[in-house]
Write a protein that holds these residues in place. Structure first.
Motif, PDB file in Angstrom:
ATOM      1  N   GLN A  40       0.867  -1.391   0.006  1.00 34.39           N
ATOM      2  CA  GLN A  40       0.019  -0.073  -0.094  1.00 34.39           C
ATOM      3  C   GLN A  40       0.845   1.233   0.070  1.00 34.39           C
ATOM      4  OE1 GLN A  40      -3.548  -0.406  -0.442  1.00 34.39           O
ATOM      5  NE2 GLN A  40      -2.609  -2.508  -0.744  1.00 34.39           N
ATOM      6  N   VAL A  41       2.229   1.216   0.546  1.00 36.39           N
ATOM      7  CA  VAL A  41       2.860   2.153   0.301  1.00 36.39           C
ATOM      8  C   VAL A  41       3.286   2.783  -1.041  1.00 36.39           C
ATOM      9  CG1 VAL A  41       5.282   3.271   0.856  1.00 36.39           C
ATOM     10  CG2 VAL A  41       4.015   2.079   2.445  1.00 36.39           C
ATOM     11  N   LEU A  42       3.570   1.673  -1.719  1.00 36.96           N
ATOM     12  CA  LEU A  42       3.960   1.890  -3.477  1.00 36.96           C
ATOM     13  C   LEU A  42       2.487   2.340  -3.960  1.00 36.96           C
ATOM     14  CD1 LEU A  42       6.488   0.616  -2.525  1.00 36.96           C
ATOM     15  CD2 LEU A  42       6.378  -0.809  -4.674  1.00 36.96           C
ATOM     16  N   VAL A  43       1.405   1.671  -3.678  1.00 34.62           N
ATOM     17  CA  VAL A  43       0.273   2.187  -4.365  1.00 34.62           C
ATOM     18  C   VAL A  43      -0.022   3.707  -4.341  1.00 34.62           C
ATOM     19  CG1 VAL A  43      -2.364   1.826  -4.123  1.00 34.62           C
ATOM     20  CG2 VAL A  43      -0.793  -0.245  -4.291  1.00 34.62           C
ATOM     21  N   SER A  44       0.199   4.301  -2.862  1.00 37.28           N
ATOM     22  CA  SER A  44      -0.019   5.444  -2.369  1.00 37.28           C
ATOM     23  C   SER A  44       0.973   6.410  -3.450  1.00 37.28           C
ATOM     24  CB  SER A  44       0.239   5.758  -1.016  1.00 37.28           C
ATOM     25  OG  SER A  44      -0.900   4.918  -0.325  1.00 37.28           O
ATOM     26  N   VAL A  45       2.253   5.939  -3.535  1.00 34.28           N
ATOM     27  CA  VAL A  45       3.168   6.615  -4.241  1.00 34.28           C
ATOM     28  C   VAL A  45       2.968   6.925  -5.670  1.00 34.28           C
ATOM     29  CG1 VAL A  45       5.519   6.539  -5.265  1.00 34.28           C
ATOM     30  CG2 VAL A  45       5.187   5.995  -2.919  1.00 34.28           C
ATOM     31  N   PHE A  46       2.355   5.929  -6.469  1.00 34.50           N
ATOM     32  CA  PHE A  46       1.991   6.110  -7.425  1.00 34.50           C
ATOM     33  C   PHE A  46       0.631   6.720  -7.916  1.00 34.50           C
ATOM     34  CE2 PHE A  46       5.014   2.932  -8.136  1.00 34.50           C
ATOM     35  CZ  PHE A  46       5.949   3.397  -9.199  1.00 34.50           C
ATOM     36  N   GLU A  47      -0.293   6.466  -6.865  1.00 37.26           N
ATOM     37  CA  GLU A  47      -1.675   7.331  -6.967  1.00 37.26           C
ATOM     38  C   GLU A  47      -1.421   8.833  -6.652  1.00 37.26           C
ATOM     39  OE1 GLU A  47      -4.795   4.232  -4.832  1.00 37.26           O
ATOM     40  OE2 GLU A  47      -3.548   5.389  -3.755  1.00 37.26           O
ATOM     41  N   LEU A  49       8.033   6.616 -14.352  1.00 37.10           N
ATOM     42  CA  LEU A  49       9.525   7.292 -14.316  1.00 37.10           C
ATOM     43  C   LEU A  49       9.344   8.383 -13.023  1.00 37.10           C
ATOM     44  CD1 LEU A  49      12.063   8.180 -15.370  1.00 37.10           C
ATOM     45  CD2 LEU A  49      10.818   9.833 -17.019  1.00 37.10           C
ATOM     46  N   GLN A  50       8.456   9.078 -13.027  1.00 36.54           N
ATOM     47  CA  GLN A  50       8.268  10.086 -11.836  1.00 36.54           C
ATOM     48  C   GLN A  50       7.749   9.220 -10.545  1.00 36.54           C
ATOM     49  OE1 GLN A  50       8.930  13.169 -12.344  1.00 36.54           O
ATOM     50  NE2 GLN A  50       9.386  12.848 -14.411  1.00 36.54           N
ATOM     51  N   GLY A  51       7.066   8.216 -10.564  1.00 35.54           N
ATOM     52  CA  GLY A  51       6.682   7.437  -9.408  1.00 35.54           C
ATOM     53  C   GLY A  51       8.088   6.721  -8.824  1.00 35.54           C
ATOM     54  N   ILE A  52       9.027   6.478  -9.781  1.00 37.75           N
ATOM     55  CA  ILE A  52      10.331   5.947  -9.071  1.00 37.75           C
ATOM     56  C   ILE A  52      11.107   6.734  -8.570  1.00 37.75           C
ATOM     57  CG2 ILE A  52      12.537   4.844  -9.942  1.00 37.75           C
ATOM     58  CD1 ILE A  52      10.759   3.235 -12.002  1.00 37.75           C
ATOM     59  N   ILE A  53      11.077   7.974  -9.222  1.00 39.14           N
ATOM     60  CA  ILE A  53      11.953   9.107  -8.750  1.00 39.14           C
ATOM     61  C   ILE A  53      11.334   9.470  -7.387  1.00 39.14           C
ATOM     62  CG2 ILE A  53      12.521  11.555  -8.819  1.00 39.14           C
ATOM     63  CD1 ILE A  53      12.441  11.073 -11.803  1.00 39.14           C
ATOM     64  N   GLN A  54      10.101   9.411  -6.982  1.00 44.12           N
ATOM     65  CA  GLN A  54       9.474   9.754  -5.914  1.00 44.12           C
ATOM     66  C   GLN A  54       9.777   8.777  -4.852  1.00 44.12           C
ATOM     67  OE1 GLN A  54       7.835  12.535  -5.052  1.00 44.12           O
ATOM     68  NE2 GLN A  54       7.569  11.998  -2.807  1.00 44.12           N
ATOM     69  N   LEU A  55       9.658   7.397  -5.429  1.00 43.40           N
ATOM     70  CA  LEU A  55       9.976   6.179  -4.320  1.00 43.40           C
ATOM     71  C   LEU A  55      11.249   6.438  -3.947  1.00 43.40           C
ATOM     72  CD1 LEU A  55       8.781   3.613  -3.107  1.00 43.40           C
ATOM     73  CD2 LEU A  55       9.456   2.615  -5.308  1.00 43.40           C
ATOM     74  N   ASP A  56      12.275   6.700  -4.968  1.00 44.28           N
ATOM     75  CA  ASP A  56      13.647   6.737  -4.537  1.00 44.28           C
ATOM     76  C   ASP A  56      13.818   7.560  -3.056  1.00 44.28           C
ATOM     77  OD1 ASP A  56      16.580   6.256  -4.743  1.00 44.28           O
ATOM     78  OD2 ASP A  56      16.465   8.390  -5.571  1.00 44.28           O
ATOM     79  N   ARG A  57      13.150   8.925  -3.428  1.00 41.26           N
ATOM     80  CA  ARG A  57      13.370   9.884  -2.224  1.00 41.26           C
ATOM     81  C   ARG A  57      12.763   9.377  -0.955  1.00 41.26           C
ATOM     82  NH1 ARG A  57      11.029  14.274  -6.202  1.00 41.26           N
ATOM     83  NH2 ARG A  57      12.872  14.828  -7.527  1.00 41.26           N
ATOM     84  N   THR A  58      11.373   8.841  -0.974  1.00 42.01           N
ATOM     85  CA  THR A  58      10.573   8.471   0.287  1.00 42.01           C
ATOM     86  C   THR A  58      10.906   7.156   0.744  1.00 42.01           C
ATOM     87  OG1 THR A  58       8.821   7.813  -1.325  1.00 42.01           O
ATOM     88  CG2 THR A  58       8.887  10.126  -0.766  1.00 42.01           C
TER      89      THR A  58
END
Length: 419
Positions: A332-339, A401-410
């Motif tokens: 659900q963390v990853l789901v939220s990142v991409f949402e 692409l943008q979700g992975i960049i955000q995921l990398d940060r968070t």
């Protein structure tokens, strides 16, 4: 920063030539000549990109783009390159080639993430002659072991162990797979929807929060084979007419409930002669649903009606369950990142369950996993007509692409350890 859509579309078309047949479809089962060709092409292209290549025991192909090293482990993107007979060029390859395109985009913009980024192409995701679908991901997470696979062979008697060696894998390399688990901090799989929910909503993409459970059983209906002319209708114990009622009950129940799907996809009739009343029918029942309770309720209700049919028609019904795969909740963390990323991009995005099992469902047992779907035109899949519009693919690619960049940060060490 956006992906290069033209380059990605060219990749899709180019890879679609390997195994292309006279019907316009792609036939590229794992371990076939065409599969060997496309594997070699993929490995050479990863090398040209300067990625660090690993082929594990299950012959899964991994390509690593090193990050800054500030955060340990890899964010993995991928899917599979094999196909069903006369399939399409998007199911599987789109997820792998999108991963390649995302890394190329990052490299072109000289962007290093704090995590490493990895591409994976899993071996034999589709059904194959070894009867081992989602093979590569199941091996990787430990659900298929070297001991289980040591005697596995195809319909021609070819040993799986030998086929793995031909493509750089091998049962002797399986112990090394477990050592790779801790390095995988998240897994993202892009896939065509293979359905019409997105098309019906006129939305390009969906974030997938769960994968349905699947129940399958072999059902045998045993009646009395007898002469079709001399046996009057009231005296018959016809296995086929009983089976017909039972199959229709599956359809009736699932249509009425709406939250489950049921299929009888294979049927054998014996003795299968024009002048003999069918004495035995064997078929495979499949039930899928997002909730385990819905699956069990469906099975119980359908079997209650089947019991009434068997009593009335004086036939015997025997079942043997051979698959009882529970629903999988994705991270659900990853789901939220991409949402959230979709909202920030002002892109409409649904959140849905996957009605088919994919590699991400298995990867969820060892790391944070999520899927993203792109709209399928007409819901077509596993056929030459399989297609997703380039503009939809571009939107989804930029989301990942943008979700992975955000995921990398968070993605924090605390979250990683909680997996």
């Amino acid at each position: 920063m956006k992906i290069n859509l033209s380059r990605l579309v060219q990749d899709i078309e180019r890879y679609g030539e390997y195994g292309k047949n006279e019907h316009g479809g792609v036939t590229r089962p794992s371990f076939s000549y065409e599969d060997h060709q496309v594997r070699q092409l993929f490995i050479e292209e990863l090398k040209e990109m300067g990625l660090e290549i690993t082929i594990d025991g299950a012959a899964n192909i991994w390509g690593k783009y090193k990050g800054t090293g500030k955060k340990k482990g890899s964010i993995v993107i991928g899917s599979h390159l094999d196909s069903v007979p006369n399939g399409g060029k998007y199911d599987g390859p789109l997820g792998v080639l999108m991963a390649k395109e995302i890394i190329k985009t990052l490299k072109e913009h000289t962007i290093l993430l704090d995590h490493d980024i990895e591409i994976v192409s899993f071996t034999a995701e589709e059904s194959n002659d070894f009867n081992l679908s989602t093979f590569g991901s199941r091996c990787f997470v430990g659900r298929l072991t070297a001991e289980i696979l040591k005697d596995a062979c195809d319909s021609k008697g070819a040993l799986l162990s030998e086929e793995l060696k031909k493509v750089g894998g091998g049962l002797d390399k399986f112990p090394e797979i477990n050592k790779m688990h801790n390095n995988k901090k998240a897994f993202i799989e892009l896939h065509i929807e293979q359905g019409q929910r997105l098309e019906s909503a006129n939305i390009s993409m969906a974030v997938i929060n769960s994968v349905v459970g699947t129940y399958r059983s072999v059902v045998s209906i045993k009646g009395d084979p007898n002469h079709s002319g001399t046996t009057m209708m009231v005296n018959r114990k016809d296995a086929l007419t009983a089976a017909s009622e039972m199959i229709l009950e599956v359809e009736r129940y699932c249509k009425a409930k709406g939250n489950v799907v049921g299929t009888v996809g294979r049927i054998n009739v014996s003795p299968n002669a024009a002048n003999i009343i069918p004495g035995q029918v064997d078929f495979i029942l499949e039930i899928r649903a997002e909730a385990e309770g819905s699956i069990q309720e469906a099975i119980a209700s359908i079997q209650d009606v089947w019991h009434e049919i068997s009593d009335r028609r004086k036939v015997k019904v025997v079942q043997e369950v051979f698959l009882d795969q529970k629903p999988v909740l994705l991270d659900q963390v990853l789901v939220s990142v991409f949402e959230n990323t979709a909202r920030e991009m002002n892109e409409p995005c649904l959140t849905l369950p996957s009605m088919a099992v994919h590699d991400a469902a298995h990867m969820a047992s060892i790391t944070k996993s999520v899927m993203v779907f792109v709209k399928s035109i007409g819901g077509k899949s596993h056929c030459p007509e399989e297609f997703s519009e380039p503009e939809d693919i571009e939107k989804v690619g930029n989301l990942i692409l943008q979700g992975i960049i955000q995921l990398d940060r968070t993605l924090s060490e605390k979250e990683i350890k909680s997996v």
